[in-house]
Design a protein around this motif. Sequence first.
Motif, PDB file in Angstrom:
ATOM      1  N   PRO A  19       0.796  -1.240   0.000  1.00 22.40           N
ATOM      2  CA  PRO A  19       0.000   0.000   0.000  1.00 22.40           C
ATOM      3  C   PRO A  19       0.826   1.287   0.000  1.00 22.40           C
ATOM      4  O   PRO A  19       0.357   2.312  -0.501  1.00 22.40           O
ATOM      5  CB  PRO A  19      -0.831  -0.116   1.283  1.00 22.40           C
ATOM      6  N   ASP A  20       2.052   1.245   0.564  1.00 22.03           N
ATOM      7  CA  ASP A  20       2.804   2.496   0.712  1.00 22.03           C
ATOM      8  C   ASP A  20       4.087   2.530  -0.114  1.00 22.03           C
ATOM      9  O   ASP A  20       5.024   3.247   0.220  1.00 22.03           O
ATOM     10  CB  ASP A  20       3.123   2.757   2.193  1.00 22.03           C
ATOM     11  N   THR A  21       4.132   1.772  -1.194  1.00 18.11           N
ATOM     12  CA  THR A  21       5.304   1.817  -2.058  1.00 18.11           C
ATOM     13  C   THR A  21       5.351   3.129  -2.836  1.00 18.11           C
ATOM     14  O   THR A  21       4.305   3.674  -3.203  1.00 18.11           O
ATOM     15  CB  THR A  21       5.298   0.641  -3.053  1.00 18.11           C
ATOM     16  N   PRO A  22       6.555   3.642  -3.133  1.00 17.42           N
ATOM     17  CA  PRO A  22       6.641   4.845  -3.967  1.00 17.42           C
ATOM     18  C   PRO A  22       6.487   4.542  -5.459  1.00 17.42           C
ATOM     19  O   PRO A  22       6.433   5.470  -6.278  1.00 17.42           O
ATOM     20  CB  PRO A  22       8.055   5.362  -3.672  1.00 17.42           C
ATOM     21  N   LEU A  23       6.403   3.263  -5.821  1.00 15.39           N
ATOM     22  CA  LEU A  23       6.420   2.882  -7.234  1.00 15.39           C
ATOM     23  C   LEU A  23       5.038   2.784  -7.870  1.00 15.39           C
ATOM     24  O   LEU A  23       4.919   2.800  -9.092  1.00 15.39           O
ATOM     25  CB  LEU A  23       7.171   1.554  -7.407  1.00 15.39           C
ATOM     26  N   TYR A  24       4.007   2.647  -7.055  1.00 19.64           N
ATOM     27  CA  TYR A  24       2.646   2.740  -7.585  1.00 19.64           C
ATOM     28  C   TYR A  24       1.731   3.235  -6.489  1.00 19.64           C
ATOM     29  O   TYR A  24       2.099   3.255  -5.316  1.00 19.64           O
ATOM     30  CB  TYR A  24       2.167   1.414  -8.181  1.00 19.64           C
ATOM     31  N   ASP A  25       0.535   3.635  -6.881  1.00 22.17           N
ATOM     32  CA  ASP A  25      -0.402   4.275  -5.953  1.00 22.17           C
ATOM     33  C   ASP A  25      -1.682   3.447  -5.916  1.00 22.17           C
ATOM     34  O   ASP A  25      -2.440   3.437  -6.893  1.00 22.17           O
ATOM     35  CB  ASP A  25      -0.689   5.705  -6.440  1.00 22.17           C
ATOM     36  N   VAL A  26      -1.920   2.739  -4.824  1.00 20.91           N
ATOM     37  CA  VAL A  26      -3.069   1.840  -4.767  1.00 20.91           C
ATOM     38  C   VAL A  26      -4.388   2.596  -4.849  1.00 20.91           C
ATOM     39  O   VAL A  26      -5.372   2.072  -5.391  1.00 20.91           O
ATOM     40  CB  VAL A  26      -3.037   0.950  -3.499  1.00 20.91           C
TER      41      VAL A  26
ATOM     42  N   CYS B  77       3.780  -6.455   2.848  1.00 14.54           N
ATOM     43  CA  CYS B  77       4.101  -5.414   3.822  1.00 14.54           C
ATOM     44  C   CYS B  77       5.603  -5.243   3.979  1.00 14.54           C
ATOM     45  O   CYS B  77       6.342  -6.227   4.118  1.00 14.54           O
ATOM     46  CB  CYS B  77       3.475  -5.771   5.172  1.00 14.54           C
ATOM     47  N   ASP B  78       6.031  -4.000   3.953  1.00 16.81           N
ATOM     48  CA  ASP B  78       7.434  -3.670   4.179  1.00 16.81           C
ATOM     49  C   ASP B  78       7.581  -3.209   5.628  1.00 16.81           C
ATOM     50  O   ASP B  78       7.019  -2.183   6.012  1.00 16.81           O
ATOM     51  CB  ASP B  78       7.861  -2.562   3.216  1.00 16.81           C
ATOM     52  N   LEU B  79       8.314  -3.965   6.428  1.00 18.81           N
ATOM     53  CA  LEU B  79       8.488  -3.621   7.838  1.00 18.81           C
ATOM     54  C   LEU B  79       9.576  -2.581   8.054  1.00 18.81           C
ATOM     55  O   LEU B  79       9.786  -2.132   9.178  1.00 18.81           O
ATOM     56  CB  LEU B  79       8.812  -4.876   8.648  1.00 18.81           C
ATOM     57  N   ASN B  80      10.260  -2.183   6.997  1.00 18.01           N
ATOM     58  CA  ASN B  80      11.286  -1.159   7.101  1.00 18.01           C
ATOM     59  C   ASN B  80      10.791   0.125   6.433  1.00 18.01           C
ATOM     60  O   ASN B  80      10.076   0.076   5.435  1.00 18.01           O
ATOM     61  CB  ASN B  80      12.574  -1.642   6.428  1.00 18.01           C
ATOM     62  N   PRO B  81      11.157   1.300   6.896  1.00 14.62           N
ATOM     63  CA  PRO B  81      12.010   1.464   8.067  1.00 14.62           C
ATOM     64  C   PRO B  81      11.252   1.247   9.364  1.00 14.62           C
ATOM     65  O   PRO B  81      10.098   1.616   9.475  1.00 14.62           O
ATOM     66  CB  PRO B  81      12.476   2.922   7.957  1.00 14.62           C
ATOM     67  N   SER B  82      11.915   0.621  10.317  1.00 16.81           N
ATOM     68  CA  SER B  82      11.291   0.384  11.616  1.00 16.81           C
ATOM     69  C   SER B  82      11.269   1.672  12.422  1.00 16.81           C
ATOM     70  O   SER B  82      12.174   2.502  12.350  1.00 16.81           O
ATOM     71  CB  SER B  82      12.064  -0.688  12.387  1.00 16.81           C
TER      72      SER B  82
ATOM     73  N   ASP C 128      -1.975  -1.017   9.955  1.00 15.79           N
ATOM     74  CA  ASP C 128      -2.194   0.230   9.219  1.00 15.79           C
ATOM     75  C   ASP C 128      -2.192  -0.029   7.713  1.00 15.79           C
ATOM     76  O   ASP C 128      -3.013   0.525   6.971  1.00 15.79           O
ATOM     77  CB  ASP C 128      -1.118   1.260   9.569  1.00 15.79           C
ATOM     78  N   ALA C 129      -1.251  -0.870   7.261  1.00 16.41           N
ATOM     79  CA  ALA C 129      -1.163  -1.188   5.835  1.00 16.41           C
ATOM     80  C   ALA C 129      -2.397  -1.950   5.381  1.00 16.41           C
ATOM     81  O   ALA C 129      -2.934  -1.691   4.287  1.00 16.41           O
ATOM     82  CB  ALA C 129       0.100  -1.999   5.558  1.00 16.41           C
ATOM     83  N   ARG C 130      -2.881  -2.869   6.204  1.00 18.46           N
ATOM     84  CA  ARG C 130      -4.087  -3.607   5.836  1.00 18.46           C
ATOM     85  C   ARG C 130      -5.286  -2.671   5.739  1.00 18.46           C
ATOM     86  O   ARG C 130      -6.074  -2.766   4.785  1.00 18.46           O
ATOM     87  CB  ARG C 130      -4.373  -4.721   6.852  1.00 18.46           C
ATOM     88  N   ARG C 131      -5.436  -1.768   6.690  1.00 20.73           N
ATOM     89  CA  ARG C 131      -6.567  -0.827   6.654  1.00 20.73           C
ATOM     90  C   ARG C 131      -6.517   0.043   5.402  1.00 20.73           C
ATOM     91  O   ARG C 131      -7.555   0.334   4.794  1.00 20.73           O
ATOM     92  CB  ARG C 131      -6.583   0.037   7.917  1.00 20.73           C
ATOM     93  N   ARG C 132      -5.322   0.446   4.996  1.00 19.63           N
ATOM     94  CA  ARG C 132      -5.210   1.285   3.799  1.00 19.63           C
ATOM     95  C   ARG C 132      -5.644   0.501   2.557  1.00 19.63           C
ATOM     96  O   ARG C 132      -6.333   1.038   1.688  1.00 19.63           O
ATOM     97  CB  ARG C 132      -3.776   1.780   3.640  1.00 19.63           C
ATOM     98  N   LEU C 133      -5.272  -0.754   2.497  1.00 16.51           N
ATOM     99  CA  LEU C 133      -5.668  -1.578   1.357  1.00 16.51           C
ATOM    100  C   LEU C 133      -7.170  -1.836   1.372  1.00 16.51           C
ATOM    101  O   LEU C 133      -7.840  -1.768   0.330  1.00 16.51           O
ATOM    102  CB  LEU C 133      -4.888  -2.894   1.387  1.00 16.51           C
ATOM    103  N   GLU C 134      -7.708  -2.094   2.533  1.00 13.88           N
ATOM    104  CA  GLU C 134      -9.146  -2.357   2.643  1.00 13.88           C
ATOM    105  C   GLU C 134      -9.977  -1.099   2.374  1.00 13.88           C
ATOM    106  O   GLU C 134     -11.144  -1.204   1.980  1.00 13.88           O
ATOM    107  CB  GLU C 134      -9.466  -2.918   4.020  1.00 13.88           C
TER     108      GLU C 134
END
Length: 267
Positions: free
Chosen positions: A84-91, A112-117, A140-146
């Motif tokens: 959901p939070d990659t800079p390479l595409y926008d969900v 899910c990318d756990l970095n940066p922690s 947080d990532a799951r909520r953004r995707l949902e």
Amino acid sequence: MSSTDRTRADGWAKDFSYDYYRKLLRTLRTNFDLRTLSEYRSRRPTDERVAFVRHDVDVCLERAVELARIEHELGVRSTYMVIPDTPLYDVEAERDLLHLIHEFGHEIALHCDLNPSSGEDADATADGGLSPAELRRIEDARRRLESIDIQPVASVSFHRPSERVLEGPRTIAGMVNAYNSDLLSAYISDSSGRWREGDPIRSIAANATADRLQVLTHPVWWGQRHAPPLERFISVADEFETLDERMYDELVSIYAPYGERTDRVVA
């Protein structure tokens, strides 16, 4: 040859064409019952042979749609893991592509990318050996995707996973963990544009007696015609109209040779 060059040369990378992918799917379908990750069950009949086809969508959703379309044509359902939070595409902006993949019958799941922690509670562990801060990041990532009408998100894999999350528990935050030990007992992957186990069709045949097999592909490596990994990666990266520093760093972290060979200007 340096140790780094030898590592890059290891594995099989002779055909990443869509025609070869079709052959791979037909071989899988002949030997296994194909299911999505959310359909994983730890208990199963002793004579059941199941394969899970998973795609980690690291670079672009358009390539994922092409694989999803091929699978749909062959009656195959698979799992597409999306960041959901990659800079390479926008969900959010490209939600129509995700909905199309879902309409083809595939599962949309969390990559899910756990970095940066955040560093918070770095030494504390909770579900699956992850820290509370990491679990919050997953939630947080799951909520953004949902939030873009992708529900429910029932499976998770990790982008650039550390040893700490490999062969973890069956579920994390209530989602099927693609890296649980059961799903890694028989596993082949095209990571870095090479099948380390050799020709994947032969690997599938060699695992034909396994009760379950996980096959991981990355859409970035595949195309209408075969191309070597570096050539393919550069061609996909060149499709971006602009490339800022964060995008460039992400591309290099996914495939280090890109940074060594590209002359692309970073904004």
